[in-house]
Write a protein that holds these residues in place. Structure first.
Motif, mmCIF file in Angstrom:
data_model
loop_
_atom_site.group_PDB
_atom_site.id
_atom_site.type_symbol
_atom_site.label_atom_id
_atom_site.label_comp_id
_atom_site.label_asym_id
_atom_site.label_seq_id
_atom_site.Cartn_x
_atom_site.Cartn_y
_atom_site.Cartn_z
ATOM 1 N N ARG A 127 -58.211 -11.046 31.569
ATOM 2 C CA ARG A 127 -59.351 -11.410 32.413
ATOM 3 C C ARG A 127 -58.903 -12.234 33.616
ATOM 4 O O ARG A 127 -59.447 -12.107 34.714
ATOM 5 N N ALA A 128 -57.887 -13.071 33.428
ATOM 6 C CA ALA A 128 -57.366 -13.867 34.537
ATOM 7 C C ALA A 128 -56.745 -12.964 35.599
ATOM 8 O O ALA A 128 -56.910 -13.181 36.804
ATOM 9 N N ALA A 129 -56.016 -11.940 35.161
ATOM 10 C CA ALA A 129 -55.400 -11.011 36.112
ATOM 11 C C ALA A 129 -56.458 -10.282 36.924
ATOM 12 O O ALA A 129 -56.222 -9.921 38.090
ATOM 13 N N ALA A 130 -57.640 -10.061 36.344
ATOM 14 C CA ALA A 130 -58.703 -9.355 37.063
ATOM 15 C C ALA A 130 -59.301 -10.218 38.165
ATOM 16 O O ALA A 130 -59.653 -9.714 39.229
ATOM 17 N N VAL A 160 -49.823 -15.918 37.563
ATOM 18 C CA VAL A 160 -49.399 -15.904 36.163
ATOM 19 C C VAL A 160 -49.681 -17.279 35.572
ATOM 20 O O VAL A 160 -48.985 -18.251 35.891
ATOM 21 N N PRO A 161 -50.706 -17.404 34.726
ATOM 22 C CA PRO A 161 -51.056 -18.726 34.187
ATOM 23 C C PRO A 161 -49.986 -19.245 33.227
ATOM 24 O O PRO A 161 -49.287 -18.469 32.571
ATOM 25 N N PRO A 175 -48.308 -20.285 30.033
ATOM 26 C CA PRO A 175 -48.626 -19.904 28.648
ATOM 27 C C PRO A 175 -49.074 -21.083 27.785
ATOM 28 O O PRO A 175 -49.939 -20.927 26.922
ATOM 29 N N VAL A 176 -48.481 -22.259 28.025
ATOM 30 C CA VAL A 176 -48.877 -23.418 27.215
ATOM 31 C C VAL A 176 -50.325 -23.791 27.510
ATOM 32 O O VAL A 176 -51.119 -24.076 26.599
ATOM 33 N N ALA A 177 -50.686 -23.782 28.787
ATOM 34 C CA ALA A 177 -52.068 -24.093 29.154
ATOM 35 C C ALA A 177 -53.033 -23.049 28.590
ATOM 36 O O ALA A 177 -54.130 -23.394 28.114
ATOM 37 N N VAL A 178 -52.625 -21.782 28.622
ATOM 38 C CA VAL A 178 -53.480 -20.718 28.065
ATOM 39 C C VAL A 178 -53.713 -20.965 26.582
ATOM 40 O O VAL A 178 -54.838 -20.825 26.074
ATOM 41 N N ARG A 179 -52.649 -21.349 25.883
ATOM 42 C CA ARG A 179 -52.795 -21.592 24.444
ATOM 43 C C ARG A 179 -53.749 -22.755 24.195
ATOM 44 O O ARG A 179 -54.593 -22.709 23.301
ATOM 45 N N ARG A 180 -53.627 -23.832 24.996
ATOM 46 C CA ARG A 180 -54.542 -24.981 24.845
ATOM 47 C C ARG A 180 -55.997 -24.547 25.075
ATOM 48 O O ARG A 180 -56.906 -24.952 24.345
ATOM 49 N N ILE A 181 -56.210 -23.713 26.105
ATOM 50 C CA ILE A 181 -57.570 -23.260 26.416
ATOM 51 C C ILE A 181 -58.151 -22.469 25.248
ATOM 52 O O ILE A 181 -59.288 -22.708 24.808
#
Length: 1002
Positions: free
Chosen positions: A412-415, A421-422, A424-430
């Motif tokens: 969804r972020a890529a869209a 490129v977010p 990965p650690v922040a994505v996991r926290r989210i």
């Protein structure tokens, strides 16, 4: 260079000009080489292709010479040296296969067959078939390869036809497929597609005739029965215009991520259980799972969105494409649940009920009944809680696994932020903070256009530390979802927040112009684009829609726009109302159907908050409800409006008030004083029609309304329908025919399909009575076509019965059978017991005329139990009783026959139906003839003609009695008795017929 072998064999030079190839031998050689472009072709293969099984002496040397001459011709046309290569294994045309039309054809057709999009497939097939300019190789070489390519061409034509059928090109395909089936009379795939094109064009009887023809040809020439595909087309033709779901399964805008295990479990549950409920918190993805699994099921699927309704049964009825009643023949509307049970009784279907939680008790009651009465039904529900029914299989939908949640965020972020490129650690926290809830993750990903993933994670951490201190009684994931929606709301710009809060008033989504007017926010277009980017609003290219969970939150935050919403939809309905009575009828119907949810939402608010607005809206929607066969949907609104307004109409709204009285379930308000308050022409001319078929009809009120029919073209055409019915029921057929002809001409000039179909059916009936069978068939065919265009399946089934009755009277029982069989299938699918009874009775007539009295008795007996409609059931009971009576007489059971015909006569008199009474009296004449009472039989035949107004030409039963009686008492004796009967006054004639339970018109 380019090479063509699908038709005349040609080589085209670099400038597109044709190369002079010489005689047929060289062109045949080039065709064989081009067929295997880029590959070596052996000399033996080339010789066989050029000469067949009997090559001449010296063929190998001749081939070498032909190759040399071909090289020279190609070189003269601009080809490079070495285009035709020689190797130890043979010869090769050294070109890209894409330079040869046959290889482009094969590539395009392969792509067309692989693509799931029918529109794209249509374009690919069209491009491929356009390459053909005649028979492959132009008859020059290799007959087996040419035959193989001809088969490939025909298969592509069939597959292209399949795609075009999916796109709705039924009428355009008929002529083309007819020509192809003449060329290939034993080709079952072609014939099946022709049958489906005819069925989709409303020409069911023609489709059935095509099937009968090929079935006979297959049996006579091949000794085989039709294959499964053709048998399925036959079944579809029998079902004819059976209703299809008005709402297909929604097409999601994005893919489903990380739910493979749940999909497998759900598919298994649907195989094992007839009721499956997906449970879980809002935003978990229950709807997406249901939408993903439904298309994988074989058979019919219907998706029903319940989020914006409080009337579950009517919403399901509408989504299934079932009407409460027909639009041509009036009748009392059954209860929606009864209608659903009848319509789904023999219908294998997966019914997807989405968002059940706010109407859980109503859904449970309806599903309990339907599962119990409809053996082919399976139900998939989505809800935050179980329905609580025996046999219910629960499939919980929880959080996404960590990896799947992170993948969903990344997609969804890529869209929304391509190239970003977010972390990965922040994505996991989210994803951990959002408990793996898909909707919450999508909302958070939508912020990456303006924030980094680290910023999103930090803000969410702050938000949920606050959230955890409140709402402790709520289930944790419910707190998470509300928290992320509120967080997304707080991050909106002020203009976006204002629009989102106001947009929540739309129950079923909206077009841009509706949003602009109702929400009244500057730069609506730009703000909507921002809300779409942030995943708060969805856009499908035409309409904007807010997911229900988000809509519920935004509705609590925004200011109240329900008054503006109601005014907008009142204006929309008011503007559409006159279009429903003209050439733009179908477009207006489709537009109002699209806005159905919001029209009803506007009514629900206005009945208590703005009753006069509701009064106007009910009046403007009345003809829409009639044409959709959904007349009872007005009843709860009408009841509420009358309760709010009281017994007196508001100033200037007397006509709207009377329409409300007609729709209401019960009222003691007198209509006559209201009608006397004005002599102005009716602004809603169909008011007279609705009042005429209202159970509260009074003769003096009807006369008052009739006097107020306006001078406009539609009102005048409609008035001629009423005049024609009155004349027909009084036996004045010539006068009636004149009225119906004028009505047809008036409605035809306006383009009103409903009016034309109504008048044409009556004109066809008169043509049938006169024995003008070609005219009858022409008029009935047009009436059926128009009813089909309106989507009036119930009426189409009834008209098929009427057409079959005329064909039967013309003496062709076997030709009538397909229409009756199609009517049975349509009536069963549409859930109309009365028409089903009439069609079964018709099959009884066919069996009786064919001499199978036992089958006739079974058909009549099965039909009689279903004719209960208080308005229109009488006519069908007359047909059934008389048919049963003729059967009993043929069996020699004359006392039983007398009772059955007397029952038919009593029914006709109860409804003041003189043509029906004439039909019953003719049956009684048949009994008298069988007893040898010939003079009384002739007398009653005259009575019947006197009541009807004219004889029915070609009625086999009446003709047989007439011939028998004339033979026994002579032409003069018959004529004398017949004329005495025809001149007898109706009341006296009925008493003479032995009927004393009713008097005429009682």
């Amino acid at each position: 260079m380019q090479f063509t072998i699908l038709g005349p064999v040609e080589a085209l030079g670099p400038d597109g000009s044709p190369v002079a190839l010489g005689g047929p031998q060289l062109r045949g050689l080039l065709a064989l080489l081009a067929l295997d472009a880029g590959r070596v072709v052996s000399a033996g293969r080339l010789i066989d292709g050029l000469h067949g099984d009997h090559p001449p002496d010296g063929a190998a040397e001749a081939l070498q010479s032909q190759v040399s001459r071909l090289r020279r011709r190609l070189r003269d046309g601009g080809a490079p040296d070495g285009l035709v290569e020689f190797t130890a294994a043979g010869y090769r045309l050294a070109v890209d296969p894409e330079d040869v039309d046959v290889h482009r054809f094969e590539r395009l057709t392969a792509q067309a067959r692989e693509t799931p999009d029918p529109a794209v497939a249509h374009e690919l097939f069209a491009e491929a078939l356009a390459l053909w300019r005649g028979p492959a190789f132009d008859g020059l070489a290799d007959a087996p390869s040419a035959a193989r390519l001809a088969e490939s061409h025909l298969a592509a034509v069939e597959d292209h036809a399949e795609v075009r059928l999916a796109l709705g090109h039924h009428e355009r395909l008929v002529a083309e497929l007819r020509e192809l089936t003449r060329e290939h009379p034993l080709r079952e795939r072609l014939t099946g597609r022709l049958m489906r094109a005819l069925t989709g064009s409303g020409r069911t009887a023609e489709a059935l005739a095509v099937f009968a023809e090929i079935r006979k040809r297959l049996a006579d020439e091949l000794g085989t029965e039709p294959a499964a595909e053709l048998a399925e087309a036959h079944l579809a033709a029998l079902r004819g215009a059976a209703p299809v779901p008005a709402r297909r399964v929604p097409v999601p805008l994005t893919g489903l991520v990380g739910r493979d295990a749940e999909l497998g479990l759900l598919a298994e549950a649907l195989c094992d259980s007839r009721l499956v409920t997906l449970t879980g918190p809002g935003g978990a993805g229950k709807t997406r799972l249901a939408v993903a699994v439904a298309p994988r099921r074989s058979g019919e699927v219907c998706f029903v969105e319940l989020a914006a309704t409080t009337d579950v049964a009517r919403t399901v009825l509408s989504a299934l494409g079932l009407r409460e009643q027909g639009v041509l023949v009036p009748g009392a509307a059954p209860e929606p649940a009864d209608r659903l049970a009848a319509g789904l009784a023999d219908r294998p279907l997966l019914l997807v009920l989405d968002n059940c939680e706010h109407v859980i008790a109503e859904v449970a009651d309806l599903v309990r009944r339907l599962i119990g009465e409809c053996a082919g039904l399976r139900v998939l529900a989505t809800s935050r809680e179980a329905l609580g029914l025996t046999g219910e299989r629960l499939v919980p939908v929880g959080a996404l696994a960590d990896e799947a949640a992170e993948r969903l965020f990344a997609e969804r972020a890529a869209a929304v932020a391509p190239g970003v490129v977010p972390d990965p650690v922040a994505v996991r926290r989210i994803c951990v903070a959002l408990d793996g809830l898909p909707l919450a993750i999508e909302l958070a990903a939508g912020r990456l256009r303006s924030m980094s993933a680290d910023d999103v994670a930090d803000r969410l951490d702050d938000r949920f530390r606050l959230l955890s201190r409140g709402e402790r009684t709520a289930e944790p994931r419910h707190r998470t979802l509300r928290g992320v929606v509120e967080w997304s709301w707080n991050l909106l710009d002020p203009g976006e927040r204002l629009l989102a809060g106001r947009f929540a008033v739309f129950a079923g989504g909206a077009r841009l112009d509706a949003v602009e007017r109702v929400c009244s926010v500057p730069d609506t277009d730009g703000l909507l684009a921002g809300l779409v980017e942030k995943s708060l609003v969805e856009f499908d290219g035409r309409r904007y829609r807010m997911p229900e969970t988000i809509r519920a939150f935004c509705g609590d935050q925004g200011d109240d726009r329900r008054a503006a919403h109601a005014e907008y939809f009142l204006d929309l309905a008011h503007a559409a109302e006159p279009r429903l009575r003209g050439a733009d009828q179908l477009t207006a119907l489709a537009e109002l159907t699209t806005e159905h949810a919001d029209l009803h939402a506007a009514l629900r608010w206005s009945v208590t908050e703005a009753p006069e607005t509701a009064l106007r809206l009910i009046a403007s929607l009345t003809w829409y409800w009639w044409l959709r066969g959904l007349r009872s949907q007005a009843t709860p609104f009408a009841d509420a409006v009358l309760a709010a307004i009281g017994p007196e109409p508001p100033p200037g709204l007397a006509e709207e008030y009377v329409l409300c009285l007609i729709h209401a379930s019960a009222t003691d308000v007198g209509v006559e004083p209201i009608l006397r308050s004005s002599d102005e022409p009716l602004r809603h001319p169909y008011l007279f029609l609705l009042w005429a078929f209202s159970p509260r009809t009074k003769a003096k009120e009807g006369e008052r309304l009739a006097a107020r029919i306006g001078p406009d073209a539609w009102s005048q055409a409609f008035a001629r329908i009423g005049d024609g019915l009155g004349a027909q029921y009084r036996g004045r057929i010539t006068e009636a025919e004149s009225h119906f002809s004028a009505a047809r001409d008036g409605f035809r000039a306006l383009g009103d399909r409903w009016g034309q179909a109504s008048a044409l059916e009556k004109l066809a009936e008169f043509a049938d009575w006169r024995g003008d069978h070609p005219r009858f068939r022409e008029l009935m065919d047009e009436s059926i076509r128009l009813a089909g265009a309106l989507g009036a399946v119930e009426d189409t089934a009834d008209l098929l019965c009427r057409r079959a009755e005329g064909v039967l009277r013309a003496g062709d029982a076997e030709a009538a059978r397909p229409d009756y069989e199609a009517a049975v299938e349509q009536a069963r699918a549409a859930g109309t017991p009365l028409t089903l009874a009439r069609a079964r009775g018709g099959l009884g007539d066919v069996a009786r005329r064919s001499g199978d009295l036992a089958a006739a008795r079974r058909w009549y007996g099965s039909a009689l139990g279903s004719t209960v409609d208080p308005v229109t059931g009488g006519e069908t009971r007359i047909l059934l009783y008389t048919g049963f009576g003729w059967t009993a007489a043929a069996e020699g059971n004359l006392d039983e026959a007398t009772e059955l015909h007397q029952e038919a006569l009593a029914t006709a008199l109860e409804y003041a139906n003189l043509p029906g009474a004439a039909q019953a009296i003719e049956g009684l004449a048949g009994v008298l003839a069988a007893r040898g009472e010939d003079e009384r039989a002739a007398f009653l035949l005259g009575v019947a003609v006197g009541l009807r107004g004219e004889p029915v030409i070609g009625d086999a039963d009446v003709d047989a009695i007439t011939a028998r009686v004339q033979a026994r008492i002579g032409a003069a004796g018959y004529s004398d008795a017949f004329e005495r009967g025809r001149e007898t006054p109706p009341e006296q004639a009925i008493r003479t017929s032995g009927q004393r339970r009713f008097t005429l018109g009682s």
